[in-house]
Design an enzyme around this catalytic site. Sequence first.
Site, PDB file in Angstrom:
ATOM      1  CG  HIS A  84      -0.346   0.098   2.535  1.00 18.68           C
ATOM      2  ND1 HIS A  84      -1.078   0.295   3.688  1.00 18.68           N
ATOM      3  CD2 HIS A  84       0.947   0.010   2.957  1.00 18.68           C
ATOM      4  CE1 HIS A  84      -0.274   0.327   4.746  1.00 18.68           C
ATOM      5  NE2 HIS A  84       0.959   0.155   4.318  1.00 18.68           N
ATOM      6  CG  HIS A 114       5.346   0.518   2.686  1.00 20.66           C
ATOM      7  ND1 HIS A 114       4.718   1.719   2.467  1.00 20.66           N
ATOM      8  CD2 HIS A 114       4.851   0.027   3.850  1.00 20.66           C
ATOM      9  CE1 HIS A 114       3.876   1.965   3.461  1.00 20.66           C
ATOM     10  NE2 HIS A 114       3.939   0.951   4.310  1.00 20.66           N
ATOM     11  CG  HIS A 146       2.852  -3.890   5.897  1.00 20.14           C
ATOM     12  ND1 HIS A 146       3.866  -3.515   6.750  1.00 20.14           N
ATOM     13  CD2 HIS A 146       2.304  -2.733   5.427  1.00 20.14           C
ATOM     14  CE1 HIS A 146       3.929  -2.196   6.801  1.00 20.14           C
ATOM     15  NE2 HIS A 146       2.995  -1.697   6.008  1.00 20.14           N
ATOM     16  CG  ASP A 156      -1.971 -13.540  -0.619  1.00 21.18           C
ATOM     17  OD1 ASP A 156      -1.155 -12.932   0.089  1.00 21.18           O
ATOM     18  OD2 ASP A 156      -1.711 -14.626  -1.182  1.00 21.18           O
ATOM     19  CG  HIS A 157       0.930 -12.165  -3.439  1.00 21.34           C
ATOM     20  ND1 HIS A 157       0.678 -13.025  -2.386  1.00 21.34           N
ATOM     21  CD2 HIS A 157       2.267 -12.252  -3.693  1.00 21.34           C
ATOM     22  CE1 HIS A 157       1.815 -13.609  -2.026  1.00 21.34           C
ATOM     23  NE2 HIS A 157       2.796 -13.152  -2.786  1.00 21.34           N
TER      24      HIS A 157
END
Length: 289
Positions: free
Chosen positions: A148, A173, A175, A213-214
């Site tokens: 994000h 970046h 997480h 996800d991803h």
Amino acid sequence: MDCIINRRAQFSASHRYWLPELSDAENFKQFGACAKAPGHGHNYVLYVSMAGQLDEYGMVLNLSDIKHDIKREVTSQLDFSFLNEVWEEFQETLPTTENVARVIWNRLAPHLPLVQIQLFEHPDLWADYFGNGDEAYLTTRTHFSAAHRLAIPEASDEENYAIYGKCAHPYGHGHNYHIEVTVKGEMNRRTGMLVDLGQLMQLVEDRVAEPFDHTFLNLDIPHFETVVPTNENFALHICDLLKNPVRELGAELYKIKLIESPGNACEVYASHGEDEAKASIDRDLVSTK
């Protein structure tokens, strides 16, 4: 002033989800692999929370006495046991995580000033019980990875850097998010379940883990085209996604905890009114116990 103290214990045991009044097909349909004979096992971790005033020695209770009470009433009986047969309560109601927590409370309550029983069946599955009849809380935990950028679309780069610092970098970046979904409800007095765990886990997978996800949240998730994907906003969005589907399963969504990193977590409580939620942020994340 009351002080709450916690004691950790553990035991290893097996159990089976099986009702004799149901056929083989009905048991496997309701309980899945948990219906397999002769059962399956877990390394259970138990946290016993107690409250009271400090005595003249600076203690709520003597820790040695607590240890012996828990061992005598619970762990010595449950360790290396088949739960379905060890206690009479599990003849009437299956030894689900939430029901085992309830029965442990009932066994310890005459001896200790309990305020909470927390029982981990697995690091990603646990139950909390507070002594309120058949009401319990069940938490399932999973993870996904996403990226994000924290930036207000209409603001300049300089303004966004002033607000969000490095998190406003144009390329974003990522997480490894961990999410804990806590639901509450009343246990079924025959199955011991407050919700179908398989359905709950599949719901979290279908509505949260798989779609996010991803992804790059700002670009791939329509909600975040106009909403800055802070951890707080993300947790609120997940709460909105799950509240009604959890209710359709027969439980109530209680809390979403979204862990963005070891030092940053957010909790959203969904049960503070029909259309309101309360978020609390822990920037220096401390473990549950």
